[in-house]
Design a protein around this motif. Structure first.
Motif, PDB file in Angstrom:
ATOM      1  N   ARG A   1       0.229   9.300  -2.823  1.00 54.54           N
ATOM      2  CA  ARG A   1      -0.711   8.746  -3.813  1.00 54.54           C
ATOM      3  C   ARG A   1      -0.986   9.667  -4.999  1.00 54.54           C
TER       4      ARG A   1
ATOM      5  N   GLU B   1       0.847  -1.194   0.000  1.00 55.10           N
ATOM      6  CA  GLU B   1       0.000   0.000   0.000  1.00 55.10           C
ATOM      7  C   GLU B   1       0.877   1.236   0.000  1.00 55.10           C
TER       8      GLU B   1
ATOM      9  N   PRO C   1      -5.363  10.943  -7.279  1.00 60.16           N
ATOM     10  CA  PRO C   1      -4.789   9.803  -6.564  1.00 60.16           C
ATOM     11  C   PRO C   1      -5.227   8.496  -7.216  1.00 60.16           C
TER      12      PRO C   1
ATOM     13  N   PRO D   1       1.537   4.948   0.940  1.00 59.67           N
ATOM     14  CA  PRO D   1       1.005   5.878   1.937  1.00 59.67           C
ATOM     15  C   PRO D   1       0.266   7.041   1.274  1.00 59.67           C
ATOM     16  N   GLU D   2      -0.690   7.533   1.961  1.00 59.56           N
ATOM     17  CA  GLU D   2      -1.566   8.615   1.489  1.00 59.56           C
ATOM     18  C   GLU D   2      -0.783   9.758   0.839  1.00 59.56           C
ATOM     19  N   GLU D   3       0.244  10.206   1.507  1.00 59.44           N
ATOM     20  CA  GLU D   3       0.965  11.397   1.051  1.00 59.44           C
ATOM     21  C   GLU D   3       1.573  11.240  -0.350  1.00 59.44           C
TER      22      GLU D   3
END
Lengths: 404, 404
Positions: free
Chosen positions: B359, B353, B396, B355-357
């Protein structure tokens, strides 16, 4: 015999003497630092002249007069090219003040009988299309040539080895004596070499030799750039310029291999620093008069040390000991003066007599008992404002005999 | 697994993954040419921002926020210094037009909530006494730091080797596949290495990899200088300047070891030339705002290539093959983005996965089916005149899973 220094001067003397049958050892010093490697290779008795150095002119002209023959001899003896270019030099002025200086120089050249053709801006640009349209005018000087000093140096070295010169790695620090006779040298690593004749040809380092009275030779730092045109057009001749009071020269090589841009003149001893300032000013001055140079690659930045003497003229002939021979102090004219120095010093070693043309340049002219003190050094690039300055006084010494 | 590229990004990823127990081989490429060696080491999310790159700001700020911890971890793991400096950056304007640009930048920073303190000329010079009196004013930016990227790089490399990273000399040319799964790489010398996970971290060379669709990464040439103060006073902080429309930065190192002056931004492919023009302009701009730099030695001139992407933001996460992971395209922010990239990519490899930052920064944003084409590249050094230019669109992507 021993030649101290393996630059152009030392190599040429060693080659001449080995060719005359002498057994010659040449202590080569530090080739990477030699002025012979750093120099641009201008052969410029006219554009390099300054008002205070007229005494040097006949020697410079004599050496230039021998250059074609000398280069041909070297090429023949070595089988290598020397990179001699007989293309004239063009000397240009960037602004009105610079043009006034060039006019003063032209008047001075006329007065002493040196030929230079005045060019208006358009004619200068016709001769050298890469010149900036800003250029105000110039002089065309047929007599000022150039040579690829690195090629020439390699060729003289090869010629010397073929003639039997034995090269010794090392750096001479000390001159040894036996009474009033030279007996050899001591290297930096302590090695002692014996010889009854020692020729000092180690350029800017000559003033550091111990065992004799200090020679009046000091290092005059110069920073110089080598640009790589990378296939772009390059000037077809040496371009010298005065740009807003600052002087620069741009020397191309045949085949587009490099364009040399020089040089600073700095009294900083053996400082090795390539400075931001030095590089900046050379690049600035070159691009002012030849904008194309801005597009070239900056291939090399180098520092060298000219062997400066009190009157900017060389020191040739007898030293303070029997058998000690001097060939140093060539300042900005080492490449140009190589042929005449090799001829004069080899003749002196072989015959005991210094040829006429070299007699004004012995060490004796700096003797403290001399009626007139030597003039202070004045960089050749900065003629004083008054053209009435006297040339340095010097008197031909009596010839002496070298004890071999 | 294999990490392609041994610069800061590749080394940091390899170190993180080896620390997590993975078997990591890192193909180091050509260290002398790595942007990690050439860069100045500014950590400048604020002064490096441009109007078109706002999308990158959160990532840059996140990475800066981790830098102290990251540097401390590296120092701890390697036993080596990283040269992190938390001294603020001062950004100055040289003439009235430059000041107008700086004012526009300040307004932009205010609008997006980035802190910068306006300085009048006198205050700027009180903070940095070496500034020229010509300087019209400036900004003080507490958040912009610097790091000695060469020290950091050496330290991360040492930490990686301690953690078990195996360094492989060579240059990866080709990505091998088995169906839709990556199977390894081929080096320039023909060597084949097998791996089920390949992390592409070879900076400007990523766009040259064969075996996959060409990555949208191109080299953006930069020339940069390293000066040696040689004991002279040096600036106490990073100084950025706009001087007559031209931008320059001057980054000192603690202890007076060097002062870095950069950098040109040139679209010339992998051209290696240090040009007269590039060096001249950097020296000129530096001496305009910090006259003392003229006295420093010019110690090094270097060319490097930033990995440019179509929107100047990095490419992070999944590639076109299962097991192919991308960490390139960092353009001017590679040093700054090293911590967040190492964290994001190692998390992605370990968990599948992203990480959000990270994407918003996958390759997918450049897919041709994307509704809006990517913006043309715009050098960060030249903000367009209109601050209304839209930031590049990006969406994203859905997280993907790396098959290990």
């Amino acid at each position: 015999m021993i030649v101290v220094g393996g630059g152009l001067i030392g190599s040429a003397i060693a080659w001449r003497l080995a060719g005359a049958g002498r057994t010659v050892r040449m202590v080569v010093g530090e080739p990477g630092a030699a002025a012979s490697r750093v120099a641009a290779g201008m052969l410029a008795p006219v554009t390099e002249i300054s008002f205070t150095e007229q005494a040097l002119l006949p020697l410079n002209l004599a050496s230039l007069g021998r250059y074609e023959t000398f280069a041909a001899e070297v090429a023949e003896a070595s089988g290598l090219p020397t990179g001699l270019s007989r293309t004239p030099t063009i000397s240009v002025a960037y602004d009105a003040d610079d043009l006034a200086r060039l006019t003063t120089l032209k008047e001075f050249l006329d007065r002493i009988g040196l030929k230079a053709e005045r060019l208006v801006s358009r004619d200068a640009r016709r001769l050298e299309p890469l010149l900036s349209p800003q250029v105000r005018g110039g002089l065309l000087v047929d007599a000022d040539w150039s040579i690829d000093n690195r090629l020439l140096w390699a060729a003289i070295g090869a010629a010397g080895r073929r003639a039997g010169v034995a090269e010794v790695d090392g750096f001479v620090h000390h001159v040894r004596r036996s009474g009033t006779q030279v007996s050899g040298v001591t290297l930096a690593d302590g090695t002692e070499l014996d010889a009854a004749v020692v020729v000092v040809a180690c350029g800017a380092w000559a003033g550091q030799l111990t065992g004799i009275d200090p020679l009046p030779v000091r290092p005059v730092k110069g920073q110089i750039l080598r640009l790589d045109p990378r296939g772009l057009p390059q000037p077809s001749q040496t371009v010298r310029a005065i740009t807003q009071g600052s002087e620069v020269y741009v020397v191309p090589r045949a085949g587009g291999r490099e364009v040399v841009v020089g040089a600073t003149v700095e009294e900083k001893g053996f400082d090795r620093g390539v400075t931001a300032d030095g590089v900046y000013e050379l690049l600035r001055d070159a691009r002012r008069v030849l904008p194309m140079t801005a597009e070239y690659a900056l291939a090399e930045t180098t520092v060298g040390w000219r062997p400066g003497s009190p009157d900017n003229a060389p020191i040739l002939g007898p030293g303070e000991l029997d058998g000690l021979v001097l060939a140093t102090g060539h300042y900005r004219n080492g490449v140009l003066l190589t042929p005449v120095t090799a001829d004069a010093i080899s003749a002196y070693v072989l015959t005991g007599e210094l040829p006429e043309e070299a007699r004004a340049f012995t060490l004796e002219r700096f003797a403290t008992s001399h009626p007139t003190p030597p003039s202070p050094p004045s960089p050749a690039s900065s003629p004083p404002s008054s053209p009435t300055a006297s040339p340095p006084t010097s008197s031909p010494p009596a010839p002496e005999t070298v004890q071999l």
